[in-house]
Design an enzyme around this catalytic site. Structure first.
Site, short mmCIF file in Angstrom:
data_model
loop_
_atom_site.label_atom_id
_atom_site.label_comp_id
_atom_site.label_asym_id
_atom_site.label_seq_id
_atom_site.Cartn_x
_atom_site.Cartn_y
_atom_site.Cartn_z
N SER A 273 0.96 -1.13 -0.14
CA SER A 273 -0.04 -0.01 0.21
C SER A 273 0.80 1.14 -0.13
O SER A 273 2.04 1.38 0.25
CB SER A 273 -0.74 -0.14 1.26
N TYR B 192 -1.56 -0.68 10.49
CA TYR B 192 -1.69 -1.21 9.10
C TYR B 192 -0.88 -1.01 8.20
O TYR B 192 -0.38 -2.12 7.75
CB TYR B 192 -3.16 -0.55 8.51
N LYS C 244 2.28 -3.58 6.46
CA LYS C 244 2.62 -4.02 5.06
C LYS C 244 4.05 -3.55 4.96
O LYS C 244 4.74 -4.53 4.04
CB LYS C 244 1.83 -2.90 4.09
#
Ligand code: UFG
Length: 324
Positions: A117, A141, A145
């Protein structure tokens, strides 16, 4: 037909990738626990309904289907949720990926295309972002990644795993044939929420801040059509099978659109203005996130073909009307 294991194959981007894989001559095997995905989105190959946290189920699926590669989409995506429940993100994104990579390594499956992302960059310090930009993830989050990207590098050094992390900017739009589309629960993304507001199916859109240092005061994002994303995945897989790729590639349209521009496009395409109110800034939102996509263009021979705001909103609207 060569098969490809697609984790999260019942989800938004994963289901579009399954369609693109099938079109390219592969059998996509969706591996999904249906915690966020939809069984009806699995139309181009079999569904293995299981969790990545169940290592035996992962190994059994690999043994049964003998995939030539894995596309790894499964994971949780809500940035806000990760701030108050980081454990969920580290288990479902990081631990699950470790289990999957070990199962692949043990079975000799040595190619992975991973869903990363733009969130790994945090706040942009340049007009457009290059893959070499400093990583400054702002949420659990985003850190999850980064951790999986690092894990892939370790598996590459230790086991010769060929992997690429595709850093998506803002995925939007839906399949042009209406076969699949976005279906998050709850929905938090701008494009579907603006369309629902225009169609009278959701309350007025809250615009999160109009006092940013951007041309119209609202945040700039790089919206990329999900069909363009899916095509980039197939190209990445085909390149990986014959050699290496850079470890990370940005996938965006390479241009920024503001929240106000998205609202104006939705108004035009729906034939009704989007009712909205201006709300406070959303914590964690960067003012501007726009990709430099030259590396993806050069190494994949890929270019976004469906990512005008018009086409994104037109296909997303058709899907909203169909999904009802
Ligand atoms: N926005 C609003 N109102 C809303 C929803 C969004 O004003 O109701 C604004 C946001 O503030 C932002 C823009 O619209 O400026 C886009 O927001 P989205 O929630 O649609 O997408 P994000 O840019 O926040 O997040 C996306 C992905 C994430 C990923 C991130 C990386 O959904 O998974 O890009 O930049 F981490």
């Amino acid at each position: 037909m060569d098969s490809v294991l697609v984790t999260g194959g019942a989800g938004y981007i994963g289901s579009h990738a399954c369609k693109a894989l099938r079109r390219a001559g592969y059998l996509p095997v969706a591996f999904d626990d249906l915690s966020g995905g939809h069984a009806g989105a699995v139309q181009w190959g079999p569904l293995v309904r299981a969790s990545l946290l169940d290592g035996d189920a992962v190994s059994a699926a690999i043994a049964e289907h003998a995939p030539v590669a894995v596309m790894h989409f499964a994971g949780v995506i809500a940035v806000g949720e990760s701030m108050h429940d980081p454990g969920r993100h580290y288990v479902r994104n990081v631990a699950a990926s470790a289990i999957l990579l070990r199962a692949m390594q043990q079975a000799g499956v040595d190619a992975m295309v991973f869903s990363s992302s733009a969130a790994v960059y945090g706040e942009a310090v340049t007009e457009t972002i290059l893959e070499s930009a400093r990583l400054a993830p702002l949420s659990p989050y985003a850190r999850s990644k980064v951790m999986v990207e690092r894990m892939l590098e370790d598996f590459s050094v230790a086991h010769g795993m060929r992997a690429v992390s595709l850093r998506y900017f803002n995925a939007a739009g839906a399949d042009a044939d209406g076969d699949t589309g976005e279906g998050h629960e709850p929905e938090t993304h701008l494009v579907p929420l603006a369309i629902r507001a225009a169609l009278g199916r959701a309350p007025a859109l809250a615009v999160f801040g109009d006092d940013y240092g951007t041309p119209d005061g609202t945040c700039l994002r790089d919206y990329i059509h999900v069909t363009d994303l899916a095509e980039a995945h197939v190209r990445a897989l085909e390149r990986l099978r014959v050699g290496a790729l850079p470890p990370c590639l940005n996938l965006g349209a390479g241009r920024g659109a503001s929240v106000r521009e998205v609202i104006a496009t939705v108004g035009l395409i729906c034939g009704r203005e989007v009712p909205f109110t201006v709300a406070p800034r959303r914590p964690g939102d960067a003012p501007r996130l726009v990709a430099d996509i030259s590396l993806a263009r050069d190494t994949l021979g890929w270019t976004p073909r469906h990512s005008s705001l018009d086409e994104i909103v037109r296909t997303a609207r058709a899907w909203e009307e169909k999904a009802g």
